[in-house]
Scaffold this active site. Sequence first.
Site, PDB file in Angstrom:
ATOM      1  N   GLY A  52      29.207  32.305  30.314  1.00 56.41           N
ATOM      2  CA  GLY A  52      29.134  32.480  31.764  1.00 56.41           C
ATOM      3  C   GLY A  52      28.438  33.785  32.095  1.00 56.41           C
ATOM      4  O   GLY A  52      28.499  34.737  31.310  1.00 56.41           O
ATOM      5  N   GLN A  78      25.391  40.959  36.735  1.00 57.00           N
ATOM      6  CA  GLN A  78      25.316  41.421  35.346  1.00 57.00           C
ATOM      7  C   GLN A  78      23.876  41.666  34.893  1.00 57.00           C
ATOM      8  O   GLN A  78      23.641  42.332  33.889  1.00 57.00           O
ATOM      9  CB  GLN A  78      26.013  40.431  34.409  1.00 57.00           C
ATOM     10  N   CYS A 101      33.527  39.533  27.718  1.00 60.46           N
ATOM     11  CA  CYS A 101      32.560  39.622  28.813  1.00 60.46           C
ATOM     12  C   CYS A 101      31.269  40.206  28.256  1.00 60.46           C
ATOM     13  O   CYS A 101      31.316  41.166  27.480  1.00 60.46           O
ATOM     14  CB  CYS A 101      33.128  40.523  29.910  1.00 60.46           C
ATOM     15  N   LEU A 102      30.145  39.638  28.650  1.00 58.81           N
ATOM     16  CA  LEU A 102      28.860  40.150  28.151  1.00 58.81           C
ATOM     17  C   LEU A 102      28.614  41.582  28.603  1.00 58.81           C
ATOM     18  O   LEU A 102      27.838  42.303  27.977  1.00 58.81           O
ATOM     19  CB  LEU A 102      27.708  39.243  28.614  1.00 58.81           C
ATOM     20  N   HIS A 154      36.812  34.253  36.209  1.00 54.77           N
ATOM     21  CA  HIS A 154      36.234  35.471  35.630  1.00 54.77           C
ATOM     22  C   HIS A 154      34.892  35.801  36.319  1.00 54.77           C
ATOM     23  O   HIS A 154      34.647  36.942  36.698  1.00 54.77           O
ATOM     24  CB  HIS A 154      36.057  35.250  34.120  1.00 54.77           C
ATOM     25  N   GLU A 155      34.060  34.773  36.505  1.00 57.29           N
ATOM     26  CA  GLU A 155      32.730  34.997  37.096  1.00 57.29           C
ATOM     27  C   GLU A 155      32.824  35.319  38.585  1.00 57.29           C
ATOM     28  O   GLU A 155      32.095  36.183  39.079  1.00 57.29           O
ATOM     29  CB  GLU A 155      31.817  33.775  36.879  1.00 57.29           C
ATOM     30  N   HIS A 160      33.493  38.841  39.077  1.00 53.62           N
ATOM     31  CA  HIS A 160      32.296  39.694  38.950  1.00 53.62           C
ATOM     32  C   HIS A 160      31.622  39.890  40.310  1.00 53.62           C
ATOM     33  O   HIS A 160      31.121  40.969  40.614  1.00 53.62           O
ATOM     34  CB  HIS A 160      31.266  39.056  38.004  1.00 53.62           C
TER      35      HIS A 160
HETATM   36 NI    NI Z   1      32.078  38.755  32.411  1.00 53.99          NI
END
Ligand code: NI
Length: 173
Positions: free
Chosen positions: A46, A51, A93-94, A135-136, A139
């Site tokens: 995701g 990001q 998380c990236l 989660h997204e 963000h």
């Molecule tokens: Ni994340």
Amino acid sequence: MAIKKIITEPNKLLRKISLPVENVGKKEQQLMDDMLDTMYAANGIGLAAIQIGVPKNVVVIDLNKDNKKLPMFFVNPKITSKSKSLKKYEEGCLSIPNLFAEIERPSECEIQYLDYFGKEKTLTANGLLATCIQHEVDHLKGILFIDYLSKLKKDIILKKLSKQKIDQKRLVI
Ligand code: NI
């Protein structure tokens, strides 16, 4: 289509509140394509636009780990209901590389969004998809999964992250 740089914590941009998309056109589709490429290249499931430094309410998800790609696009996603029952997942998380923590969230949620073509959609998500969407969407509000941890655990993670960043800098030649 292009692979963009993923912003990592600590970075103020990750705390920015993203803005609604007014129209889903070529530019927005280009953004979604780039996000998808970036996410695949980083082996993520995701990614939110912020990001890659774009403060727009856009999320891409693909839970399929095989070669078959099943991308999902969410523009202006809004969680309209959440189940009372909770479920724990070990989240990563990236933007918080190599660090994971068990986070408890509603196990099911309903979302409203616009798809890749700007069409209004609703979806009931459960399992990993429910976790991933929450989660997204976090963000987009400047929230990271580490915010759900105790101060102590969060401090440990933040310390590790700054160390990782210093180590990365040392490798630059
Ligand atoms: Ni994340």
